[in-house]
Design a protein around this motif. Structure first.
Motif, short mmCIF file in Angstrom:
data_model
loop_
_atom_site.label_atom_id
_atom_site.label_comp_id
_atom_site.label_asym_id
_atom_site.label_seq_id
_atom_site.Cartn_x
_atom_site.Cartn_y
_atom_site.Cartn_z
N ASP A 49 47.27 37.16 35.62
CA ASP A 49 46.04 37.46 36.36
C ASP A 49 44.94 37.63 35.31
N LYS A 50 43.78 37.98 35.76
CA LYS A 50 42.69 38.05 34.81
C LYS A 50 42.32 39.49 34.49
N THR A 51 41.99 40.25 35.56
CA THR A 51 41.44 41.57 35.36
C THR A 51 42.46 42.49 34.70
N GLY A 52 42.11 42.95 33.52
CA GLY A 52 42.99 43.90 32.85
C GLY A 52 44.04 43.25 31.97
N LEU A 84 30.63 37.39 34.85
CA LEU A 84 30.57 38.72 35.48
C LEU A 84 31.42 38.73 36.74
N ARG A 85 31.95 39.89 37.07
CA ARG A 85 32.70 40.06 38.31
C ARG A 85 31.69 40.54 39.34
N VAL A 86 31.63 39.88 40.47
CA VAL A 86 30.54 40.17 41.42
C VAL A 86 31.10 40.73 42.73
N PRO A 145 41.41 50.27 53.93
CA PRO A 145 41.66 50.02 52.50
C PRO A 145 41.40 48.57 52.11
N PHE A 146 41.25 48.35 50.82
CA PHE A 146 41.03 46.99 50.31
C PHE A 146 42.24 46.13 50.67
N ASP A 147 41.90 44.93 51.11
CA ASP A 147 42.95 44.02 51.54
C ASP A 147 42.75 42.71 50.77
N MET A 207 36.87 49.45 38.66
CA MET A 207 35.64 48.92 39.24
C MET A 207 34.96 50.02 40.09
N GLU A 208 35.75 50.77 40.79
CA GLU A 208 35.19 51.85 41.61
C GLU A 208 34.68 52.99 40.75
N VAL A 209 35.39 53.24 39.66
CA VAL A 209 34.91 54.28 38.73
C VAL A 209 33.55 53.85 38.18
N ALA A 214 41.77 30.35 41.16
CA ALA A 214 40.95 31.52 41.51
C ALA A 214 41.01 31.79 43.01
N ARG A 215 40.50 32.98 43.38
CA ARG A 215 40.54 33.44 44.77
C ARG A 215 41.93 33.26 45.35
N MET A 216 42.91 33.66 44.57
CA MET A 216 44.30 33.52 44.98
C MET A 216 44.77 34.80 45.65
N VAL A 237 30.61 49.13 53.22
CA VAL A 237 31.52 48.00 52.99
C VAL A 237 31.26 47.40 51.61
N LYS A 238 32.33 47.05 50.90
CA LYS A 238 32.14 46.28 49.68
C LYS A 238 33.26 45.24 49.60
N GLY A 239 32.96 44.13 48.94
CA GLY A 239 33.99 43.09 48.86
C GLY A 239 33.46 41.83 48.21
N ALA A 297 45.88 32.93 37.25
CA ALA A 297 45.81 32.95 38.71
C ALA A 297 45.22 34.28 39.10
N THR A 298 43.95 34.26 39.49
CA THR A 298 43.25 35.52 39.73
C THR A 298 42.71 35.58 41.16
N GLY A 299 42.47 36.79 41.62
CA GLY A 299 41.87 36.97 42.93
C GLY A 299 40.35 36.84 42.84
N ASP A 300 39.84 36.74 41.62
CA ASP A 300 38.39 36.78 41.42
C ASP A 300 37.73 35.43 41.71
N HIS A 301 36.41 35.42 41.61
CA HIS A 301 35.57 34.26 41.90
C HIS A 301 35.92 33.10 40.95
P1 ATP Z 1 43.10 39.64 39.21
O1 ATP Z 1 43.91 38.92 40.22
O2 ATP Z 1 42.83 38.85 38.01
O3 ATP Z 1 43.54 41.03 38.90
P2 ATP Z 1 41.08 40.59 40.98
O4 ATP Z 1 41.27 42.04 40.72
O5 ATP Z 1 39.68 40.13 41.12
O6 ATP Z 1 41.66 39.71 39.87
P3 ATP Z 1 41.98 40.96 43.62
O7 ATP Z 1 42.35 42.37 43.38
O8 ATP Z 1 42.82 40.10 44.48
O9 ATP Z 1 41.88 40.21 42.26
O10 ATP Z 1 40.50 40.96 44.18
C1 ATP Z 1 39.92 39.82 44.76
C2 ATP Z 1 38.48 40.09 45.05
O11 ATP Z 1 38.36 41.13 46.02
C3 ATP Z 1 37.67 40.57 43.87
O12 ATP Z 1 37.16 39.51 43.12
C4 ATP Z 1 36.57 41.38 44.51
O13 ATP Z 1 35.54 40.53 44.95
C5 ATP Z 1 37.27 41.97 45.72
N1 ATP Z 1 37.75 43.32 45.45
C6 ATP Z 1 38.65 43.69 44.54
N2 ATP Z 1 38.89 45.01 44.57
C7 ATP Z 1 38.10 45.51 45.53
C8 ATP Z 1 37.88 46.81 46.06
N3 ATP Z 1 38.52 47.89 45.61
N4 ATP Z 1 36.98 46.94 47.06
C9 ATP Z 1 36.35 45.87 47.54
N5 ATP Z 1 36.51 44.63 47.09
C10 ATP Z 1 37.37 44.44 46.10
#
Ligand code: ATP
Length: 908
Positions: free
Chosen positions: A333-336, A498-500, A435-437, A406-408, A603-605, A457-459, A552-556
Motif C-alpha cells: 500500500d502507499k500510506t505509511g 498530496l493526499r486530498v 465509520p469510514f468505509d 490524517m485525523e490527528v 489506485a482507488r483499490m 462528512v469527509k471522504g 495498490a493503494t486506496g488513494d487517488h
Molecule cells: P493505502 O491503501 O495506501 O493505505 P489509503 O489510506 O488512502 O491508502 P484507504 O484507507 O482505502 O487507502 O482510503 C481510501 C480513501 O478514502 C482515501 O484516499 C481518502 O480519500 C478516504 N479516507 C481515508 N481515510 C478516511 C477517513 N478516516 N475518513 C474519511 N475518508 C477517508
C-alpha cells in the motif's frame, strides 16, 4: 474495589454509569496514573498465563526419544553381552555427547522462538489523567477507559460505554463467525455470553465502527482467560522445509537399515566375525542416518529468525522464511509504507479561496499573508468538519495525538484556528457515527445543533462531490460544471503528491440514517505525506533482487502515481490502473490480464480488489508478498503467499493475519528480511548437503570395502566418532553462516524447487563418492604398498576420512564465489569448528584411553603423509568442480533483474 473481582460477570446487566461508578472512574478523564499503579499491583498485568514453557527436563527427555538413541542402545547391549567393557563405556559416552549436543541445539531454537513470541506484544489506546495515551495492552487495569477502533483486537473484557456502529467478530471466543453488533444498552442479567451486546471480550476482533469501553476484567479474570488452557494454539510450528527434512531423514533411515543388513550379510558370508559385523552395521546405520538434519534446520531457521527480529522483521511462522526466498513480487500500500504517514495539512481550498498552513509558526496564510481564520466562515466551517468528523484525539499542549494520522493532522490544523475537539463536541454533541468505509470512501458523524441535527462528512473528493448538490456556507447550488472544476482542483493537488480529502455537511441529517446524498460541499483539504527517506534505495534493492514492487493503494490515482514516480517504483510514462478498471476486467481475455499484471501502480483499490489483484498475479506465476494494515486487508494478507503487516501502524487484525510483522514499519526492513530469508535457505542447503555427503561417504567406504574383501576401513566406534565430531561441528557452523554479500543480486528461487534440488543431490553423490574413493585409495596403498598391519590400515583410513570431511566444508562455498572470499571462509564459526575438530582428532589419536577405545595405533610419518595427502584429494577435486561449474554455469539473472557487477551465486 473488593467487588471488582466479582463484577466482570455482571457488568453487562448494569448501566454504563453504574459500572463507571463501581470502578471509580470518570469516563471523560479516565483513571489517574497513581490509581493505575495501585490496581496493577493488585490485579497484576493483563496477561493470560503464557503457554507452558518448554522446561529443561522436557528438553533433556526429548533427546532420548529418537531412533539414533535406540540404535546406540542396541550397540551398547551388544557390547555388554560380549563383555566389551571399554567399548560399552565408549558407546555410553557417545550417547551422552549426542544427547548434550541435541539438548544444546534444541534449547537454542526453543528459547529463540520464545523470545520472538514475546516481541509480538500489543498496544491499547486509553484515557488516563484526562489525556489520550498509547500503552502496552498488558498494562491495562480494571476501570481503564479504552478507545477502540475497527481492526483492534479487544485487549481486555470491557463494558461498552459508547458505540459508533461497533461490530465485533467473537468467533475466537464463541465460534460464531458472524460479527455481533455492540451497544451501550444493558442486557438481562441472565444473558448468555453470545447475547451480551454491552460487553466486549478480550481476544475478539473489532471489524467495524469505533467506541469507548471500561475495562471490567484483565488477564485471567476474563472470559478467554477462563478457557485459555483450552484454546492454547494448536499450531505444529513445523514449516514445509522441516517436514521435508524429517521425511528425508525417515526415508534415509529405511534405506540405511536395508544397506546395513546387506553389508552385515555380505561380511558374515565372507567369513568375518558375526559380532563385528552386527556392530559394524549398527554403526553404519547410526552413521548414515542424518538425525541431526531437522533439528539443525530448526536451529538455522530460529537463528535466522532472531537475526531478522534484530533487524525488526518479526517472522510469525517458519514457512514464511522459505517463502521470502522465492518471493517475486511485493504488493504494497502507499500510506505509511511508501510514505511516512506523518501527515500535515498543507492546503485548504474553500469557495472563499486557497489557504496554506505554516506549521512552524502555527498560523494560516492566504496568498502568502497571515489571515485571521475567524474572519473567514468558509474556512472555519471546513476546519470544523475536520475536527468533528474524527476518531482521533489530540493534546494541543503536548502536540501529541492518537488515532488515524490524517485525523490527528486535521485536529492539529483546527487548533490553529482555535477549534478544539473537546469544546466543539460540547457545543455540538455527537449523537451518531458512520465509520469510514473503504467501499464508500467516506465517514460521517451526526451532531446535535439546537433542536435539529447536522452531519459532518469527509471522504474521497469524487465520492463526496458526487453526493453534493450544494456548496459553501450559503449553500448555493452546485452544478456539474462547478463539480467538474472542483474535481480538477483535487486532481491538481493529487498530481503534486498530496493526499486530498473533501469535507461537507448535511444540514438536516437524521442520526441513524446513512449520509449519502444532499450534501453541502465545503472544500478540499490536502495533506503532505512525504515518501520515506530510504524507500527509493529499498525499491532499487528489491528490483536488483529480481523482485517487483507494485503499489495498490486506496488513494487517488494521481497521488499514487506521483509518489510511485518519486520513489522510482515506475517509469515516468507509466499509467495507473484503478480498482474500477480492474473490476471491469472480469473474465477478460488473457492478453489483457497479462497486460494488467505488468502494471506497477493501482489506485482507488478496495480490499476486495486487492484480493483479486493478488489472484491475478498468482495466476501469472508470481509469488506475492503483500503489505497491508487495515482490518479489511486480512483476507488479502492470508491469500498472498506471504502476508506482511506493520507493527506500529497496522491493526491487530492485520498483524494476526500476517506471516511477518515489520516492527519498525520500515519498508527497507523487507529488504533485510528477504536477504536473511535467502541466507537461511542457502545455509540449510549447505549443511544438509554437507551432512549427507559425509554420511554417504562413510556408508560407501564400509560397504565397498566389505564387498571388495578389503580390510574393514573403520571400526564401529570410529564411525560414531566421525559422526559426532567431524560432521556435527562444521555442520552447525555452516547452519549459522551470514551469507555472501550479494545474495540479493540473484533471482528469486523458483517456488517449486525442492529444498534439495538435483544440483544438491549431484553434489551429495559426487562429494560422497570422492571422499569414499580417496579413503579407499589410502586404504589400498596402506594395505598393499606400505604393508602395514590391519590396525594401522584402519587408522590411516580413519584419519583420511576424518580429515577429508573437515576439508569438505570448504567445498560448501557457493558456485561462482571467490576461492578465498566466500561465505565459508568468512564464517568465523567454521574456523572455530575446524580447530576444535582437529584438536579432538589429535586428542583421540594421542590420548591412550581414547586411542585404545578407537583402536588407533601409531602410523608413522609415512602413514600421516598418506592420510593427509589422500584427504586433500576431495578438496582439490571439489574446488576444481566449483570453478569449472561456475565458468560453464548458465547465467541466472534476467536482464531486468541484473545489476552491474552481480554474479548470480547460489549455495553450491
Ligand atoms: P493505502 O491503501 O495506501 O493505505 P489509503 O489510506 O488512502 O491508502 P484507504 O484507507 O482505502 O487507502 O482510503 C481510501 C480513501 O478514502 C482515501 O484516499 C481518502 O480519500 C478516504 N479516507 C481515508 N481515510 C478516511 C477517513 N478516516 N475518513 C474519511 N475518508 C477517508
Amino acid at each position: 474495589m473488593t467487588r471488582a473481582e466479582t463484577l466482570p460477570h455482571r457488568s453487562h446487566a448494569l448501566s454504563v454509569a453504574a459500572v463507571a461508578d463501581h470502578f471509580g472512574v470518570d469516563l471523560a478523564v479516565g483513571l489517574t496514573q497513581k490509581e493505575v499503579a495501585r490496581r496493577l499491583d493488585r490485579f497484576g498485568p493483563n496477561k493470560l498465563a503464557a503457554r507452558r514453557p518448554v522446561t529443561e527436563i522436557d528438553l533433556i527427555l526429548r533427546q532420548f526419544a529418537s531412533s539414533i538413541v535406540a540404535l546406540l542402545m542396541a550397540a551398547l547391549v551388544l557390547s555388554l553381552i560380549y563383555a566389551e567393557w571399554k567399548q560399552a563405556a565408549a558407546i555410553a559416552a557417545v550417547l551422552v555427547i549426542n544427547a548434550a549436543i541435541g539438548y544444546y541445539t534444541e534449547r537454542q531454537a526453543v528459547r529463540s522462538m520464545e523470545a520472538l513470541r514475546q516481541m509480538a506484544a500489543r498496544n491499547a489506546r486509553v484515557r488516563r489523567d484526562g489525556q489520550p495515551r498509547q500503552i502496552s495492552a498488558d498494562q491495562l487495569v480494571p476501570g481503564d477507559v479504552v478507545v477502540i477502533d475497527a481492526g483492534d483486537v479487544v485487549p481486555a473484557d470491557m463494558r461498552c460505554a459508547s458505540s459508533a456502529a461497533l461490530s465485533v467478530d467473537e468467533s475466537a471466543l464463541t465460534g460464531e463467525s458472524l460479527p455481533v453488533d455492540k451497544g451501550v444498552e444493558a442486557n438481562s442479567e441472565f444473558a448468555a455470553l453470545t447475547e451480551r451486546s454491552a460487553m466486549l471480550f478480550k481476544g475478539t476482533h473489532v471489524v467495524r465502527g469505533s467506541g469507548e469501553a471500561i475495562v471490567t476484567g484483565t488477564g485471567i479474570a476474563t472470559e478467554i482467560g477462563r478457557i485459555a488452557e483450552l484454546v492454547e494454539e494448536a499450531e505444529s510450528g513445523d514449516s514445509p522445509l522441516e517436514r521435508q527434512l524429517a521425511l528425508l531423514s525417515r526415508q534415509l533411515i529405511w534405506l540405511t537399515l536395508a544397506l546395513a543388513a546387506v553389508v552385515a550379510a555380505a561380511g558374515i558370508y565372507s567369513g568375518r566375525p558375526i559380532f563385528l559385523m552386527a556392530e559394524t552395521s549398527i554403526a553404519l546405520a547410526v552413521a548414515a542416518i542424518p538425525e541431526g538434519l531437522p533439528i539443525v534446520a530448526t536451529l538455522a531457521l530460529a537463528r535466522g529468525m532472531m537475526r531478522m527480529a534484530g533487524r525488526n522483521a518479526l517472522v510469525e511462522n517458519l514457512a514464511a522464511v522459505e517463502t521470502l526466498g522465492s518471493t517475486t513480487l511485493i504488493l504494497t500500500d502507499k500510506t505509511g509504507t511508501i510514505t511516512e504517514n506523518r501527515m500535515e495539512v498543507e492546503r485548504v481550498i474553500t469557495p472563499s479561496g486557497e489557504f496554506s498552513i505554516d506549521h512552524l509558526r502555527a498560523v494560516i496564510l492566504k496568498g502568502g499573508h497571515l489571515v485571521d481564520p475567524a474572519t473567514d466562515p468558509a474556512l472555519m466551517r471546513a476546519l470544523l468538519v475536520g475536527v468533528l468528523c474524527s476518531n482521533a484525539e489530540y493534546d494541543h499542549h503536548a502536540d501529541f495525538g492518537t488515532g488515524d494520522p490524517m485525523e490527528v493532522a486535521l485536529l492539529r490544523a483546527g487548533g490553529f484556528a482555535g477549534l478544539r475537539r473537546r469544546e466543539q463536541i460540547d457545543t455540538y454533541p455527537e449523537v451518531a457515527k458512520h465509520p469510514f468505509d473503504t467501499a464508500t470512501k467516506r465517514m460521517a458523524t451526526v451532531h446535535r445543533h439546537g433542536e435539529g441535527h447536522f452531519a459532518a462528512v469527509k471522504g474521497a473528493p469524487e465520492e463526496v462531490l458526487a453526493s453534493a448538490d450544494r456548496i459553501g456556507v450559503e449553500a448555493t447550488s452546485l452544478d456539474d460544471t462547478a463539480r467538474a472544476a472542483w474535481l480538477v482542483r483535487a486532481e491538481r493537488l493529487a498530481a503534486d503528491g498530496l493526499r486530498v480529502l473533501a469535507v461537507a455537511i448535511h444540514p438536516t441529517a437524521e442520526p441513524q440514517e446513512p449520509v449519502a446524498h444532499s450534501l453541502t460541499f465545503l472544500g478540499l483539504v490536502a495533506f503532505r505525506d512525504p515518501p520515506r527517506h530510504d524507500i527509493a534505495d529499498a525499491v532499487a534493492a528489491m528490483r536488483g533482487a529480481g523482485i517487483r514492487v507494485v503499489m495498490a493503494t486506496g488513494d487517488h490515482p494521481s497521488t499514487a502515481l506521483s509518489i510511485a514516480r518519486a520513489v522510482g517504483m515506475t517509469d515516468p510514462d507509466a499509467t495507473v490502473t484503478t480498482g474500477a478498471e480492474l473490476s471491469r476486467l472480469g473474465e477478460a481475455a488473457e492478453t489483457e490480464c497479462k497486460k494488467i499484471a505488468r502494471r506497477d501502480v493501482f489506485a482507488r483499490m478496495t480490499p476486495e480488489q486487492k484480493l483479486n489483484l493478488i489472484a491475478l498475479f498468482q495466476r501469472e506465476g508470481e509469488v506475492v508478498a503483500m503489505i497491508g494494515d487495515g482490518v479489511n486487508d486480512a483476507p488479502a494478507l492470508t491469500k498472498a503467499n506471504i502476508g506482511i503487516a506493520m507493527g506500529r501502524r497496522g491493526t491487530d487484525v492485520a498483524r494476526e493475519a500476517a506471516d511477518m510483522v515489520l516492527l519498525d514499519d520500515e519498508f527497507s526492513t523487507i529488504v533485510h528480511a528477504v536477504r536473511e530469508g535467502r541466507i537461511i535457505f542457502d545455509n540449510i542447503r549447505r549443511f544438509s548437503t554437507y551432512l549427507l555427503c559425509c554420511n554417504l561417504a562413510e556408508v560407501l567406504v564400509v560397504g565397498l570395502a566389505v564387498f571388495a574383501g578389503l580390510p574393514l576401513p573403520l571400526t564401529p566406534l570410529q564411525i560414531l566418532f566421525l559422526n559426532l565430531v567431524t560432521d556435527v561441528f562444521p555442520a552447525f557452523a555452516l547452519a549459522t553462516g551470514e551469507g555472501e554479500g550479494d545474495v540479493l543480486a540473484r533471482r528469486p528461487r523458483p517456488p517449486k524447487e525442492p529444498m534439495l534440488s538435483a544440483e544438491q543431490w549431484r553434489a551429495v553423490v559426487s562429494f560422497g563418492l570422492t571422499i569414499a574413493a580417496s579413503t579407499l585409495i589410502a586404504l589400498v596403498v596402506a594395505n598393499g604398498w606400505l604393508e602395514l598391519g590391519a590396525q594401522q590400515v584402519t587408522t590411516i583410513s580413519f584419519l583420511t576420512i576424518a580429515l577429508a570431511q573437515l576439508w569438505q566444508v570448504f567445498n560448501m562455498r557457493s558456485r561462482g564465489s571467490g576461492l578465498w572470499r566466500n561465505a565459508v571462509m568468512k564464517n568465523r564459526l567454521v574456523w572455530y569448528a575446524l580447530a576444535l575438530c582437529l584438536g579432538l582428532i589429535l586428542a583421540a589419536v594421542t590420548v591412550p584411553v581414547s586411542a585404545e577405545a578407537l583402536q588407533i595405533v601409531p602410523v608413522g610419518l609415512a602413514g600421516w603423509a598418506l592420510a593427509l595427502g589422500c584427504s586433500l584429494l576431495p578438496l582439490l577435486g571439489g574446488q576444481a568442480w566449483l570453478v569449472v561449474g561456475a565458468a560453464s554455469g548458465r547465467p541466472r539473472m534476467s536482464a531486468r533483474a541484473a545489476r552491474p557487477g552481480a554474479s548470480g551465486k547460489e549455495a553450491l
